[in-house]
Design a protein around this motif. Structure first.
Motif, PDB file in Angstrom:
ATOM      1  N   TYR A  25       2.141 -44.755  57.107  1.00  0.00           N
ATOM      2  CA  TYR A  25       3.187 -45.462  56.368  1.00  0.00           C
ATOM      3  C   TYR A  25       2.821 -45.614  54.891  1.00  0.00           C
ATOM      4  O   TYR A  25       3.630 -45.324  54.008  1.00  0.00           O
ATOM      5  N   VAL A  26       1.598 -46.038  54.614  1.00  0.00           N
ATOM      6  CA  VAL A  26       1.165 -46.234  53.229  1.00  0.00           C
ATOM      7  C   VAL A  26       1.154 -44.902  52.484  1.00  0.00           C
ATOM      8  O   VAL A  26       1.701 -44.789  51.380  1.00  0.00           O
ATOM      9  N   VAL A  27       0.549 -43.891  53.078  1.00  0.00           N
ATOM     10  CA  VAL A  27       0.447 -42.594  52.409  1.00  0.00           C
ATOM     11  C   VAL A  27       1.832 -41.991  52.166  1.00  0.00           C
ATOM     12  O   VAL A  27       2.130 -41.519  51.070  1.00  0.00           O
ATOM     13  N   SER A  28       2.718 -42.033  53.161  1.00  0.00           N
ATOM     14  CA  SER A  28       4.041 -41.435  52.973  1.00  0.00           C
ATOM     15  C   SER A  28       4.873 -42.218  51.962  1.00  0.00           C
ATOM     16  O   SER A  28       5.646 -41.620  51.210  1.00  0.00           O
ATOM     17  N   THR A  29       4.699 -43.526  51.912  1.00  0.00           N
ATOM     18  CA  THR A  29       5.428 -44.324  50.917  1.00  0.00           C
ATOM     19  C   THR A  29       4.949 -44.004  49.513  1.00  0.00           C
ATOM     20  O   THR A  29       5.759 -43.804  48.599  1.00  0.00           O
ATOM     21  N   PHE A  33       7.388 -42.179  46.545  1.00  0.00           N
ATOM     22  CA  PHE A  33       7.647 -42.754  45.223  1.00  0.00           C
ATOM     23  C   PHE A  33       6.849 -42.072  44.126  1.00  0.00           C
ATOM     24  O   PHE A  33       6.931 -42.474  42.976  1.00  0.00           O
ATOM     25  N   ASP A  34       6.053 -41.070  44.492  1.00  0.00           N
ATOM     26  CA  ASP A  34       5.178 -40.388  43.544  1.00  0.00           C
ATOM     27  C   ASP A  34       4.374 -41.420  42.766  1.00  0.00           C
ATOM     28  O   ASP A  34       4.266 -41.374  41.546  1.00  0.00           O
ATOM     29  N   PHE A  35       3.847 -42.383  43.502  1.00  0.00           N
ATOM     30  CA  PHE A  35       3.127 -43.511  42.923  1.00  0.00           C
ATOM     31  C   PHE A  35       1.633 -43.243  42.968  1.00  0.00           C
ATOM     32  O   PHE A  35       1.063 -43.038  44.027  1.00  0.00           O
ATOM     33  N   VAL A  36       1.012 -43.217  41.797  1.00  0.00           N
ATOM     34  CA  VAL A  36      -0.432 -43.039  41.696  1.00  0.00           C
ATOM     35  C   VAL A  36      -1.004 -44.378  41.253  1.00  0.00           C
ATOM     36  O   VAL A  36      -0.820 -44.777  40.108  1.00  0.00           O
ATOM     37  N   PRO A  37      -1.674 -45.086  42.159  1.00  0.00           N
ATOM     38  CA  PRO A  37      -2.216 -46.397  41.808  1.00  0.00           C
ATOM     39  C   PRO A  37      -3.223 -46.321  40.668  1.00  0.00           C
ATOM     40  O   PRO A  37      -4.014 -45.383  40.585  1.00  0.00           O
ATOM     41  N   GLU A  38      -3.183 -47.317  39.794  1.00  0.00           N
ATOM     42  CA  GLU A  38      -4.099 -47.368  38.663  1.00  0.00           C
ATOM     43  C   GLU A  38      -5.426 -48.015  39.048  1.00  0.00           C
ATOM     44  O   GLU A  38      -6.450 -47.723  38.447  1.00  0.00           O
ATOM     45  N   LYS A  39      -5.396 -48.922  40.031  1.00  0.00           N
ATOM     46  CA  LYS A  39      -6.596 -49.649  40.433  1.00  0.00           C
ATOM     47  C   LYS A  39      -6.903 -49.362  41.898  1.00  0.00           C
ATOM     48  O   LYS A  39      -5.990 -49.222  42.708  1.00  0.00           O
ATOM     49  N   GLN A  42      -5.092 -51.352  44.596  1.00  0.00           N
ATOM     50  CA  GLN A  42      -3.718 -50.988  44.927  1.00  0.00           C
ATOM     51  C   GLN A  42      -3.662 -50.027  46.101  1.00  0.00           C
ATOM     52  O   GLN A  42      -2.650 -49.932  46.769  1.00  0.00           O
ATOM     53  N   VAL A  43      -4.746 -49.325  46.358  1.00  0.00           N
ATOM     54  CA  VAL A  43      -4.806 -48.426  47.509  1.00  0.00           C
ATOM     55  C   VAL A  43      -5.318 -49.176  48.736  1.00  0.00           C
ATOM     56  O   VAL A  43      -4.798 -49.013  49.834  1.00  0.00           O
ATOM     57  N   LEU A  44      -6.315 -50.018  48.555  1.00  0.00           N
ATOM     58  CA  LEU A  44      -6.942 -50.703  49.682  1.00  0.00           C
ATOM     59  C   LEU A  44      -6.124 -51.881  50.211  1.00  0.00           C
ATOM     60  O   LEU A  44      -6.115 -52.144  51.408  1.00  0.00           O
ATOM     61  N   ALA A  45      -5.442 -52.599  49.336  1.00  0.00           N
ATOM     62  CA  ALA A  45      -4.719 -53.813  49.738  1.00  0.00           C
ATOM     63  C   ALA A  45      -3.684 -53.571  50.841  1.00  0.00           C
ATOM     64  O   ALA A  45      -3.609 -54.353  51.786  1.00  0.00           O
ATOM     65  N   PRO A  46      -2.864 -52.523  50.768  1.00  0.00           N
ATOM     66  CA  PRO A  46      -1.882 -52.343  51.830  1.00  0.00           C
ATOM     67  C   PRO A  46      -2.507 -52.084  53.197  1.00  0.00           C
ATOM     68  O   PRO A  46      -1.998 -52.544  54.212  1.00  0.00           O
ATOM     69  N   PHE A  47      -3.631 -51.382  53.233  1.00  0.00           N
ATOM     70  CA  PHE A  47      -4.296 -51.149  54.512  1.00  0.00           C
ATOM     71  C   PHE A  47      -4.812 -52.463  55.091  1.00  0.00           C
ATOM     72  O   PHE A  47      -4.726 -52.699  56.284  1.00  0.00           O
ATOM     73  N   GLU A  48      -5.336 -53.319  54.229  1.00  0.00           N
ATOM     74  CA  GLU A  48      -5.806 -54.635  54.659  1.00  0.00           C
ATOM     75  C   GLU A  48      -4.624 -55.465  55.176  1.00  0.00           C
ATOM     76  O   GLU A  48      -4.693 -56.070  56.234  1.00  0.00           O
ATOM     77  N   LEU A  49      -3.536 -55.461  54.433  1.00  0.00           N
ATOM     78  CA  LEU A  49      -2.346 -56.214  54.813  1.00  0.00           C
ATOM     79  C   LEU A  49      -1.785 -55.747  56.156  1.00  0.00           C
ATOM     80  O   LEU A  49      -1.409 -56.552  57.000  1.00  0.00           O
ATOM     81  N   ARG A  90       7.779 -49.755  41.060  1.00  0.00           N
ATOM     82  CA  ARG A  90       8.393 -48.456  40.740  1.00  0.00           C
ATOM     83  C   ARG A  90       9.900 -48.582  40.572  1.00  0.00           C
ATOM     84  O   ARG A  90      10.638 -47.704  40.929  1.00  0.00           O
ATOM     85  N   ARG A  91      10.349 -49.677  40.008  1.00  0.00           N
ATOM     86  CA  ARG A  91      11.774 -49.928  39.845  1.00  0.00           C
ATOM     87  C   ARG A  91      12.481 -48.789  39.100  1.00  0.00           C
ATOM     88  O   ARG A  91      13.636 -48.517  39.300  1.00  0.00           O
ATOM     89  N   ASP A  92      11.745 -48.078  38.250  1.00  0.00           N
ATOM     90  CA  ASP A  92      12.349 -46.996  37.475  1.00  0.00           C
ATOM     91  C   ASP A  92      12.810 -45.828  38.351  1.00  0.00           C
ATOM     92  O   ASP A  92      13.686 -45.088  37.958  1.00  0.00           O
ATOM     93  N   VAL A  93      12.234 -45.659  39.538  1.00  0.00           N
ATOM     94  CA  VAL A  93      12.659 -44.540  40.385  1.00  0.00           C
ATOM     95  C   VAL A  93      13.503 -44.960  41.572  1.00  0.00           C
ATOM     96  O   VAL A  93      13.976 -44.129  42.311  1.00  0.00           O
TER      97      VAL A  93
END
Length: 96
Positions: A25-29, A33-39, A42-49, A90-93
């Motif tokens: 789910y995290v990877v496909s999302t 959105f073509d979202f590249v986390p800056e920190k 931002q990658v680890l938090a969703p897996f924890e959640l 990612r409100r712009d997309v």
């Protein structure tokens, strides 16, 4: 958007064919959105959640790969919360 989905007849025609694991789910999302986390957080938090913390499965067998392990009401709400956060970043997309 939630109301439109619930009111849509197509949603109720057939059952879900696949319920993604938190990792899928995290990877496909992020890819959608073509979202590249800056920190890194931002990658680890969703897996924890979502309950699938990297490199820490509950047993030597690894993470369960059956939907019943990931599809409870709490899991659904956490997915909605996280998707909302991604959308806000990612409100712009995203157009509603």
């Amino acid at each position: 958007m939630h109301r439109a989905l619930l009111d849509s007849a197509q949603v109720w025609l057939q059952g879900a064919s696949k319920f993604k694991t938190p990792h899928e789910y995290v990877v496909s999302t992020l890819r959608a959105f073509d979202f590249v986390p800056e920190k890194p957080q931002q990658v680890l938090a969703p897996f924890e959640l979502l309950g699938q913390r990297p490199y820490s499965p509950g047993s030597p067998a690894g993470w369960a790969d059956i939907a019943s392990q990931w599809d409870g009401p709490d899991a659904l709400m956490k997915r909605i919360e996280w998707a909302t956060q991604v959308r806000n970043e990612r409100r712009d997309v995203v157009t509603l």
